[in-house]
Design an enzyme around this catalytic site. Structure first.
Site, PDB file in Angstrom:
ATOM      1  CE1 TYR A 135      -3.279  -2.736   0.056  1.00 47.28           C
ATOM      2  CE2 TYR A 135      -4.118  -1.869   2.103  1.00 47.28           C
ATOM      3  CZ  TYR A 135      -4.208  -2.751   1.046  1.00 47.28           C
ATOM      4  OH  TYR A 135      -5.248  -3.637   1.012  1.00 47.28           O
ATOM      5  CE  LYS A 190      -0.001 -17.335  -2.178  1.00 47.24           C
ATOM      6  NZ  LYS A 190      -0.904 -18.483  -2.093  1.00 47.24           N
ATOM      7  CG  ASP A 222      -3.539 -19.693  -0.207  1.00 46.92           C
ATOM      8  OD1 ASP A 222      -2.779 -19.535   0.774  1.00 46.92           O
ATOM      9  OD2 ASP A 222      -3.216 -20.382  -1.189  1.00 46.92           O
ATOM     10  CG  ASP A 246      -7.669  -3.620   3.628  1.00 49.89           C
ATOM     11  OD1 ASP A 246      -8.701  -3.501   4.283  1.00 49.89           O
ATOM     12  OD2 ASP A 246      -7.424  -2.961   2.592  1.00 49.89           O
ATOM     13  CG  ASP A 250     -13.311  -5.413   5.938  1.00 49.61           C
ATOM     14  OD1 ASP A 250     -13.054  -4.920   7.048  1.00 49.61           O
ATOM     15  OD2 ASP A 250     -13.650  -4.723   4.950  1.00 49.61           O
TER      16      ASP A 250
END
Ligand code: NAD
Length: 364
Positions: A135, A190, A222, A246, A250
């Site tokens: 980001y 990852k 994942d 992020d 959620d």
């Protein structure tokens, strides 16, 4: 103890009024000062994070934030949009650790889209690194590709990067948080594909040597996304980078069924923090007096625990919220057959009444 109160836009002002009411009935010496932020600040001062608001946030011991944003600002240039105020506060206050608890209250298990037995009693904490990763990594932009699958074509690119100190400090935060809970950290990465996250995994493992009392496991992002809906109660503390955090925070929020119930905290290295509900400014219901104020009230409880060193007052607020739910009071977002639908103000008043009752009992 000085608290900067930044209600913001939309339902922000309505839910904040209830949180302030709750703080005011506690027997604490709290000084509060309010300022405009987001679209409201843009209207008054031409900027979503005016100097005066930033100075107040810097001088306070903690910031309680409502929500910002409205579709009417979507056409403004990016740096003037209300949401930039949050990014600005994170940056100027050095808020690198985002705490997103996902708690499923026993009384609200039906609100989750998962089977009640999977979420009943759920209490997990997602810790997201907030100031690094893809980001913020440079360089980024658009250019003409010189290699890849389509040389000569227009392309866009971002840079994923993490330095060792950035990973170390968020790992320490996670292990210390786990010590106050069930002593288990899952680091999500990852590492099988990304160099940045192989490094992340190595550094988290190195920091873990200082916390032998806390269990650590590693999980690919994942798989973490799958496990969160398959067996969410198996997690305790999850720590991960900015982008994965992020998304996963959620997903975890939705396990509980209601975004109107979820607080959050963003902390700096000295535990000074910004506390806000996980939801946005909900322009669709703003001004109707029906928004759920509990996420903001619970954010105030987190603020008392993490930044103001008042764990007992925090626990009292949390228990008042539980008792109001047990009494069957519900705002529209968590309402179900057989419970009593109330508005924002009535819900805030009920929490205050529950707090006053416990104060009276405690004082004999
Ligand atoms: P939102 O969270 O504001 O609303 C999503 C849905 O949840 C809406 O239907 C809303 O009515 C409902 N909802 C949210 N909070 C509620 C509450 N306390 N009680 C009852 N219902 C509630 O997300 P959105 O609609 O995608 O975004 C609206 C605006 O908020 C946008 O401008 C967005 O940029 C902004 N936003 C701000 C923040 C923040 O301030 N931290 C976070 C997310 C979105």
């Amino acid at each position: 103890m000085k608290i900067a109160i930044l209600p913001g836009d939309g339902i922000g002002t309505e839910i904040m009024a209830e949180a302030v009411k709750v703080l005011n009935v506690l027997d604490l010496k709290l000084e509060t000062e309010q300022a405009l932020v987001g679209g409201a600040a843009y209207e008054a001062h031409g900027h979503p994070l005016p100097e005066s608001t930033l100075n107040l946030a810097k001088s306070a011991d903690a910031v309680l934030f409502g929500a910002v944003g409205d579709w009417k600002y979507d056409k403004l240039e990016r740096q003037l949009r209300p949401e930039q105020a949050i990014l600005g506060l994170r940056k100027h206050l050095g808020l690198f650790a985002n705490f997103r608890p996902a708690i499923c209250y026993e009384q609200l298990t039906h609100a989750s889209s998962l089977k009640p037995e999977l979420v009943a009693g759920l209490d997990i904490l997602i810790i997201r690194e907030l100031t690094g990763d893809i980001y913020f990594g440079q360089p980024r932009g658009r250019r003409v590709a010189i290699d890849g699958h389509f040389p000569g074509a227009e392309e866009a690119f971002d840079t994923m990067r993490y330095s060792k100190p950035e990973i170390e400090r968020i790992a320490h935060v996670a292990f210390q948080a786990a010590r106050r809970r069930n002593k288990k950290v899952t680091s999500v990465d990852k590492a099988n594909v990304l160099e940045t996250f192989q490094f992340w995994k190595d550094v988290v493992t190195e920091v873990h040597a200082q916390y032998p009392d806390v269990a650590l496991d590693h999980m690919y992002v994942d798989n973490a996304a799958m496990q969160l809906v398959k067996a969410p109660k198996a997690f305790d503390v999850v720590v991960t980078g900015n982008m994965f955090g992020d998304i996963l925070s959620d997903e975890a929020a939705m396990l509980t069924g209601s975004i109107g119930m979820l607080p959050s905290a963003s902390l700096d290295k000295n535990n000074k923090g910004l506390y806000e509900p996980s939801h946005g400014s909900a322009p669709d219901i703003a001004g109707k007096g029906i928004a759920n104020p509990l996420a903001t009230i619970l954010s105030a409880a987190m603020m008392l625990r993490f930044s103001l060193n008042q764990p007992e007052a925090a626990a009292r607020i949390e228990s008042a919220v539980r008792s109001v739910l047990s009494a069957g009071l519900r705002t529209g977002d968590i309402w179900s057959e057989g419970t009593r639908k109330v508005g924002t103000r009535e819900m805030g008043d009920a929490v205050v009444a529950a707090l006053v009752t416990t104060t009276t009992i405690t004082k004999g």
